[in-house]
Design a protein around this motif. Sequence first.
Motif, mmCIF file in Angstrom:
data_model
loop_
_atom_site.group_PDB
_atom_site.id
_atom_site.type_symbol
_atom_site.label_atom_id
_atom_site.label_comp_id
_atom_site.label_asym_id
_atom_site.label_seq_id
_atom_site.Cartn_x
_atom_site.Cartn_y
_atom_site.Cartn_z
ATOM 1 N N ILE A 66 -50.626 -18.469 35.346
ATOM 2 C CA ILE A 66 -51.892 -18.712 34.669
ATOM 3 C C ILE A 66 -53.007 -18.407 35.652
ATOM 4 O O ILE A 66 -53.087 -19.007 36.724
ATOM 5 N N THR A 106 -59.276 -16.047 29.590
ATOM 6 C CA THR A 106 -58.255 -16.953 29.066
ATOM 7 C C THR A 106 -58.613 -17.420 27.666
ATOM 8 O O THR A 106 -57.763 -17.454 26.766
ATOM 9 N N LYS A 162 -58.072 -14.590 25.278
ATOM 10 C CA LYS A 162 -56.647 -14.393 25.013
ATOM 11 C C LYS A 162 -56.139 -15.438 24.030
ATOM 12 O O LYS A 162 -55.334 -15.130 23.136
ATOM 13 N N ALA A 163 -56.618 -16.671 24.179
ATOM 14 C CA ALA A 163 -56.226 -17.729 23.244
ATOM 15 C C ALA A 163 -56.692 -17.397 21.832
ATOM 16 O O ALA A 163 -55.969 -17.622 20.853
ATOM 17 N N GLU A 194 -46.992 -19.689 23.760
ATOM 18 C CA GLU A 194 -47.908 -18.956 24.639
ATOM 19 C C GLU A 194 -49.305 -19.573 24.606
ATOM 20 O O GLU A 194 -49.979 -19.670 25.634
ATOM 21 N N THR A 251 -49.427 -22.724 26.572
ATOM 22 C CA THR A 251 -49.293 -22.448 28.003
ATOM 23 C C THR A 251 -50.651 -22.245 28.656
ATOM 24 O O THR A 251 -50.895 -22.703 29.774
ATOM 25 N N ILE A 252 -51.562 -21.575 27.954
ATOM 26 C CA ILE A 252 -52.874 -21.297 28.541
ATOM 27 C C ILE A 252 -53.930 -22.318 28.127
ATOM 28 O O ILE A 252 -54.950 -22.460 28.803
#
Length: 250
Positions: free
Chosen positions: A72, A144, A147-148, A210, A213-214
Motif C-alpha cells: 500500500i 489511492t 483507485k478506490a 481489494e 485493503t486500501i
Amino acid sequence: MQIIKHKSKTNLYLLFTRWGRIGDGDGQHQLTPFSSLDECQKEFCKVFRQKTGNSWKDTDQFQTKPKKYTLIKLNERQMQKYTNVPIDFQQLQDDNQHPPSKLQSSIYKNFFKTFLNPQAIRTNLQKTELDVEWMPISQLRPETLQKARDILVQLNKDIEQKEKLKLTIQQSQCTEPKEKVESETQQTINDVQKSEFKCLLDSICKLTNEYYTIIPLQGYGDERLPMIDSVQAVKVQEQKLDDLVELELS
C-alpha cells in the motif's frame, strides 16, 4: 516488516514482523534476533518473497499475487511533530480572544467556523469508519482514493450484471422445454450462464477484498467484513469516499 538495530548491543539486529486482519488494531507480531545485519536482511527478503510473491529489490515493479499480501503506497510527505509547543485550547475556543473577522458575509463566517471546527472534523471522520490507526487521513494519497473509486465503479457494473443474469437464470428454470433437442440446448445455455454468474461472484469478492485493503474499516477485528455486493452497498462506500476526500482536503 522492519529491521531494527539494538541501541546498546552492537551485534544484535531484530527482524520485526506484524500481521493481522485489516481493521484489527492489535494483530500479532514477532521479533527475530540476528547477530549480523547481513543475516537479518536475508531473512527479511526471504519472508517478503514468501508473503508477497515478489522480490524486495523489485518493489517498483510490484505485482499483486493471489492470496498474498500486497503493498500500500502511503503519502510520502514528512510529518513534523513538535511536542513542546504550548497551546491554549480554551483561548482558541473563546471567540472574544480572536481578532475580529474581516469577512462581511455571515454566511462565509459560519462556513469557515464550521470548516475549521475540530469537533466537526472528528464527527465526519467517525462517519467514514476509517481505521485511522492503520491508515491516517494524512497518509491517504489522491491516487489511492481514485483507485478506490475505480473499484466501486467496477463493482457496480458487476453487481448490475449479476442481478440481470440471476433474473435470466430464474426465468429459464421456470420454463419447461418442449422437445429433447431444445432441452439439451437450453441446458448448455444454462451451464454457460451459471459459469458466468460464478465468475461475477468471484470478481465481486476479489474487488471487495481489494477495496478493503486500501480503505480499511475500523471495528472488524473479530467480525467478518461486509461484502459490497449490492448497488446500495456501493453507494454507501461512495459516500464514505466523498467524506474522506473532504477530510483529506481539510
